[in-house]
Design an enzyme around this catalytic site. Sequence first.
Site, PDB file in Angstrom:
ATOM      1  N   ASP A  87       0.824  -1.215   0.000  1.00 11.90           N
ATOM      2  CA  ASP A  87       0.000   0.000   0.000  1.00 11.90           C
ATOM      3  C   ASP A  87       0.864   1.274   0.000  1.00 11.90           C
ATOM      4  O   ASP A  87       0.742   2.137  -0.863  1.00 11.90           O
ATOM      5  CB  ASP A  87      -0.828   0.015   1.297  1.00 11.90           C
ATOM      6  CG  ASP A  87      -2.301   0.148   1.049  1.00 11.90           C
ATOM      7  OD1 ASP A  87      -2.705   0.227  -0.110  1.00 11.90           O
ATOM      8  OD2 ASP A  87      -3.051   0.170   2.041  1.00 11.90           O
ATOM      9  N   GLU A 112      -5.022   7.592   0.000  1.00  7.23           N
ATOM     10  CA  GLU A 112      -5.506   6.994   1.235  1.00  7.23           C
ATOM     11  C   GLU A 112      -4.495   7.056   2.390  1.00  7.23           C
ATOM     12  O   GLU A 112      -4.872   7.250   3.536  1.00  7.23           O
ATOM     13  CB  GLU A 112      -5.868   5.532   0.933  1.00  7.23           C
ATOM     14  CG  GLU A 112      -6.711   4.918   1.999  1.00  7.23           C
ATOM     15  CD  GLU A 112      -7.413   3.650   1.532  1.00  7.23           C
ATOM     16  OE1 GLU A 112      -7.126   3.177   0.416  1.00  7.23           O
ATOM     17  OE2 GLU A 112      -8.233   3.148   2.305  1.00  7.23           O
ATOM     18  N   ASP A 175      -6.034   5.338  -5.211  1.00  5.91           N
ATOM     19  CA  ASP A 175      -6.122   4.230  -4.257  1.00  5.91           C
ATOM     20  C   ASP A 175      -4.946   3.313  -4.570  1.00  5.91           C
ATOM     21  O   ASP A 175      -4.931   2.644  -5.606  1.00  5.91           O
ATOM     22  CB  ASP A 175      -7.451   3.474  -4.372  1.00  5.91           C
ATOM     23  CG  ASP A 175      -7.678   2.590  -3.152  1.00  5.91           C
ATOM     24  OD1 ASP A 175      -6.690   2.262  -2.470  1.00  5.91           O
ATOM     25  OD2 ASP A 175      -8.841   2.233  -2.881  1.00  5.91           O
ATOM     26  N   ILE A 177      -3.767   0.516  -3.286  1.00  4.48           N
ATOM     27  CA  ILE A 177      -4.276  -0.853  -3.502  1.00  4.48           C
ATOM     28  C   ILE A 177      -5.750  -0.819  -3.140  1.00  4.48           C
ATOM     29  O   ILE A 177      -6.116  -0.705  -1.967  1.00  4.48           O
ATOM     30  CB  ILE A 177      -3.614  -1.926  -2.616  1.00  4.48           C
ATOM     31  CG1 ILE A 177      -2.134  -2.059  -2.935  1.00  4.48           C
ATOM     32  CG2 ILE A 177      -4.292  -3.282  -2.857  1.00  4.48           C
ATOM     33  CD1 ILE A 177      -1.475  -3.237  -2.226  1.00  4.48           C
ATOM     34  N   ASP A 178      -6.575  -0.903  -4.150  1.00  5.58           N
ATOM     35  CA  ASP A 178      -8.012  -0.976  -3.909  1.00  5.58           C
ATOM     36  C   ASP A 178      -8.363  -2.462  -3.825  1.00  5.58           C
ATOM     37  O   ASP A 178      -7.951  -3.245  -4.687  1.00  5.58           O
ATOM     38  CB  ASP A 178      -8.747  -0.315  -5.080  1.00  5.58           C
ATOM     39  CG  ASP A 178     -10.242  -0.324  -4.869  1.00  5.58           C
ATOM     40  OD1 ASP A 178     -10.683  -0.113  -3.724  1.00  5.58           O
ATOM     41  OD2 ASP A 178     -10.972  -0.550  -5.853  1.00  5.58           O
ATOM     42  N   THR A 180      -7.967  -4.421  -0.681  1.00  3.33           N
ATOM     43  CA  THR A 180      -6.881  -5.056   0.089  1.00  3.33           C
ATOM     44  C   THR A 180      -7.273  -6.460   0.567  1.00  3.33           C
ATOM     45  O   THR A 180      -6.417  -7.335   0.674  1.00  3.33           O
ATOM     46  CB  THR A 180      -6.496  -4.195   1.316  1.00  3.33           C
ATOM     47  OG1 THR A 180      -7.675  -3.817   2.001  1.00  3.33           O
ATOM     48  CG2 THR A 180      -5.756  -2.957   0.895  1.00  3.33           C
ATOM     49  N   HIS A 274     -19.018  -4.899   2.650  1.00  4.93           N
ATOM     50  CA  HIS A 274     -18.865  -3.694   1.835  1.00  4.93           C
ATOM     51  C   HIS A 274     -20.114  -3.357   1.031  1.00  4.93           C
ATOM     52  O   HIS A 274     -20.242  -2.257   0.508  1.00  4.93           O
ATOM     53  CB  HIS A 274     -17.686  -3.856   0.848  1.00  4.93           C
ATOM     54  CG  HIS A 274     -16.364  -3.908   1.531  1.00  4.93           C
ATOM     55  ND1 HIS A 274     -15.191  -4.107   0.863  1.00  4.93           N
ATOM     56  CD2 HIS A 274     -16.028  -3.784   2.847  1.00  4.93           C
ATOM     57  CE1 HIS A 274     -14.181  -4.114   1.722  1.00  4.93           C
ATOM     58  NE2 HIS A 274     -14.668  -3.915   2.928  1.00  4.93           N
ATOM     59  N   SER A 298     -12.622  -4.941  -5.508  1.00  5.49           N
ATOM     60  CA  SER A 298     -11.958  -3.756  -6.071  1.00  5.49           C
ATOM     61  C   SER A 298     -12.650  -3.165  -7.297  1.00  5.49           C
ATOM     62  O   SER A 298     -13.662  -3.674  -7.780  1.00  5.49           O
ATOM     63  CB  SER A 298     -10.493  -4.070  -6.416  1.00  5.49           C
ATOM     64  OG  SER A 298     -10.378  -4.662  -7.693  1.00  5.49           O
ATOM     65  N   LYS A 301     -14.115  -4.415 -10.911  1.00 10.24           N
ATOM     66  CA  LYS A 301     -15.515  -4.531 -11.344  1.00 10.24           C
ATOM     67  C   LYS A 301     -15.831  -3.507 -12.436  1.00 10.24           C
ATOM     68  O   LYS A 301     -16.519  -3.807 -13.407  1.00 10.24           O
ATOM     69  CB  LYS A 301     -16.460  -4.310 -10.148  1.00 10.24           C
ATOM     70  CG  LYS A 301     -16.410  -5.434  -9.126  1.00 10.24           C
ATOM     71  CD  LYS A 301     -17.455  -5.266  -8.037  1.00 10.24           C
ATOM     72  CE  LYS A 301     -17.067  -4.383  -6.889  1.00 10.24           C
ATOM     73  NZ  LYS A 301     -15.937  -4.833  -6.073  1.00 10.24           N
ATOM     74  N   ARG A 315     -23.723  -1.457  -5.777  1.00 15.22           N
ATOM     75  CA  ARG A 315     -22.936  -1.269  -4.535  1.00 15.22           C
ATOM     76  C   ARG A 315     -23.788  -0.561  -3.499  1.00 15.22           C
ATOM     77  O   ARG A 315     -24.128   0.613  -3.656  1.00 15.22           O
ATOM     78  CB  ARG A 315     -21.687  -0.450  -4.834  1.00 15.22           C
ATOM     79  CG  ARG A 315     -20.774  -0.301  -3.638  1.00 15.22           C
ATOM     80  CD  ARG A 315     -19.540   0.503  -3.945  1.00 15.22           C
ATOM     81  NE  ARG A 315     -18.596   0.430  -2.859  1.00 15.22           N
ATOM     82  CZ  ARG A 315     -17.685  -0.525  -2.714  1.00 15.22           C
ATOM     83  NH1 ARG A 315     -17.582  -1.466  -3.620  1.00 15.22           N
ATOM     84  NH2 ARG A 315     -16.881  -0.543  -1.685  1.00 15.22           N
ATOM     85  N   ASP A 327     -12.060   5.402  -4.223  1.00 16.36           N
ATOM     86  CA  ASP A 327     -12.635   4.083  -4.483  1.00 16.36           C
ATOM     87  C   ASP A 327     -13.480   4.058  -5.753  1.00 16.36           C
ATOM     88  O   ASP A 327     -13.977   2.990  -6.135  1.00 16.36           O
ATOM     89  CB  ASP A 327     -13.500   3.633  -3.292  1.00 16.36           C
ATOM     90  CG  ASP A 327     -12.657   3.019  -2.183  1.00 16.36           C
ATOM     91  OD1 ASP A 327     -11.624   2.392  -2.509  1.00 16.36           O
ATOM     92  OD2 ASP A 327     -13.011   3.176  -1.005  1.00 16.36           O
TER      93      ASP A 327
HETATM   94  P1  AMP Z   1     -14.728  -3.802  -2.827  1.00 13.94           P
HETATM   95  O1  AMP Z   1     -13.475  -4.515  -3.131  1.00 13.94           O
HETATM   96  O2  AMP Z   1     -15.512  -3.403  -4.021  1.00 13.94           O
HETATM   97  O3  AMP Z   1     -15.538  -4.510  -1.797  1.00 13.94           O
HETATM   98  O4  AMP Z   1     -14.323  -2.399  -2.226  1.00 13.94           O
HETATM   99  C1  AMP Z   1     -13.135  -2.193  -1.575  1.00 13.94           C
HETATM  100  C2  AMP Z   1     -13.180  -0.850  -0.914  1.00 13.94           C
HETATM  101  O5  AMP Z   1     -14.278  -0.780  -0.038  1.00 13.94           O
HETATM  102  C3  AMP Z   1     -11.997  -0.563  -0.055  1.00 13.94           C
HETATM  103  O6  AMP Z   1     -11.005   0.110  -0.773  1.00 13.94           O
HETATM  104  C4  AMP Z   1     -12.505   0.286   1.067  1.00 13.94           C
HETATM  105  O7  AMP Z   1     -12.136   1.638   0.929  1.00 13.94           O
HETATM  106  C5  AMP Z   1     -13.993   0.210   0.903  1.00 13.94           C
HETATM  107  N1  AMP Z   1     -14.661  -0.140   2.164  1.00 13.94           N
HETATM  108  C6  AMP Z   1     -14.089  -0.357   3.355  1.00 13.94           C
HETATM  109  N2  AMP Z   1     -15.032  -0.598   4.297  1.00 13.94           N
HETATM  110  C7  AMP Z   1     -16.216  -0.499   3.668  1.00 13.94           C
HETATM  111  C8  AMP Z   1     -17.566  -0.621   4.099  1.00 13.94           C
HETATM  112  N3  AMP Z   1     -17.874  -0.912   5.349  1.00 13.94           N
HETATM  113  N4  AMP Z   1     -18.534  -0.450   3.173  1.00 13.94           N
HETATM  114  C9  AMP Z   1     -18.229  -0.176   1.889  1.00 13.94           C
HETATM  115  N5  AMP Z   1     -16.969  -0.057   1.426  1.00 13.94           N
HETATM  116  C10 AMP Z   1     -15.973  -0.204   2.298  1.00 13.94           C
HETATM  117 MG    MG Z   2     -10.179   1.187  -2.016  1.00 14.64          MG
END
Ligand code: AMP
Ligand code: MG
Length: 390
Positions: A87, A112, A175, A177-178, A180, A274, A298, A301, A315, A327
Site C-alpha cells: 500500500d 488513502e 487508491d 491498492i483498492d 486489500t 462492503h 476492487s 468490477k 454497490r 474508491d
Molecule cells: P470492494 O473490493 O468493491 O468490496 O471495495 C473495496 C473498498 O471498499 C476498499 O477500498 C474500502 O475503501 C472500501 N470499504 C471499506 N469498508 C467499507 C464498508 N464498510 N462499506 C463499503 N466499502 C468499504
Molecule cells: Mg479502495
Amino acid sequence: MVTINCWRGVPKITITKPIVSSLFSKRGSLVVTVAAASFSSMSYDKELAAARKAASLAARLCQKVQKALLQSDVQSKSDKSPVTVADYGSQALVSFVLERELPSESFSLVAEEDSGDLRKESGQETLQRITKLVNDTLASDGSFSVPTLTAEDVLRAIDCGKSEGGSHGRHWVLDPIDGTKGFLRGDQYAIALALLDEGKVVLGVLACPNLPLASIGGDSRHSSHDEVGCLFFAKVGAGTYMQSLDGSSPIKVHVSTTENPEEASFFESFEAAHSMHDLSSSIAKKLGVKAPPVRIDSQAKYGALSRGDGAIYLRFPHKGYREKIWDHAAGYIVVTEAGGVAADAAGNPLDFSKGRYLDLDTGIIVTNQKLMPSLLKAVRESLDEGTSSL
Ligand code: AMP
Ligand code: MG
C-alpha cells in the site's frame, strides 16, 4: 523561474509554459490555474501517459509483494504487513513517478495513506522494506536515472497524498491498492489513479494485476492458463482502452449493449461487509436478472463492466458508510467513457468535487444507458420495500 512541488528531494523544476493566473497555496507550493479551460478540448495526453506509467509500475511492486505473500509458508494470510508494505510502496511510487513525469505542473494528490505510522520507531523496519521495494521497482524500469531514494524521500512522497481535493484546480486521486481483502486472499485488487480538473474526472487508469484478459462474465469458463493482468485507461471524450499489463497494443472497449435484463449479469463486492448482498439480490430479481452475482473485489468490477463482461454493478454499503473518491474516480471514467452510466441510488450523477468523500444517496449503481431507467425503478422499489436493514 519558479520552484514548485510537493516532492522536495528532486532537482528544482522551472515552469516554462505561460501562466494565466497563479497563487500560493497554504503549503507554499505554487498553484497554477488556466482560465476558461474546456475539458474536452484539453488533451491530457502527457498526464495520461504519466498515469499509465505510474500505475503499471505500482502494479509491478504489488505483484511482487503478493507473490511473496502467497508463496510464503511462514506468513499468515491474516498478517496485515504485506498489504501495508505494498500500500505505502504503491503510493510512494505513484506520487514520485507523477511528479517526475510532469515537472511543470502543480502537484496535488488525494490518496488513502499518510506516513504517520512509518515515522514512529515501530515503523522503521517496514519503512526500510518499502524503500527497498520502491527503489528495486524503479530500477527494474530503467527509464529513471534517479539516485537511490532515501527513507525520507519515500516518506515525503507518501505525504504528498494529503490533499483535500475539491472543485478547483487539478488533483490526482489514488487508491494505491483498492481491494486489500482481495489482495490478501490472492484474488482481485487494483491500483486506481484518476485526475480531477475543476471537480470533474478527466482521466483514469485502473491496473488490475489478477484480472484475466478474457471475459469474466457469468457464463465464461476460466482455466489456470488464462493470461491475467489488465490495464484500463480512459480520457474524457476519448473512450476507454484496455491492454495487458505486459504492454500489448491497447484495444478500445465498450460496455454491454444488452437491453434485456435476462441476459445481464451483475457485479458486486466479494465482501458482504462492503455491500448488502440481500438488497442487490432483491433488485436483480425485480429487474429480471437470471444470472447469479459475479462477486469480485476492487474497481476491477468497473474494468470488467467497461468491456461488457457483465451489464450491471450494484454497490450498497451498510448504513453510515461514506464512500471515498479514490474508491470510484478511476473506475467511474473507465466505465462512462466506455458508454456506461453511473449514479447514486436516487439517480443523481456522482460528484467528485466535494473533497475526499463522495456525497451520495444510499448506493452506487452502474449500467448501460438502456438498462438504467428500469434499474433505477427496481432500486427504488426494493428500497421502498425495506428488504434490508437500511
Ligand atoms: P470492494 O473490493 O468493491 O468490496 O471495495 C473495496 C473498498 O471498499 C476498499 O477500498 C474500502 O475503501 C472500501 N470499504 C471499506 N469498508 C467499507 C464498508 N464498510 N462499506 C463499503 N466499502 C468499504
Ligand atoms: Mg479502495
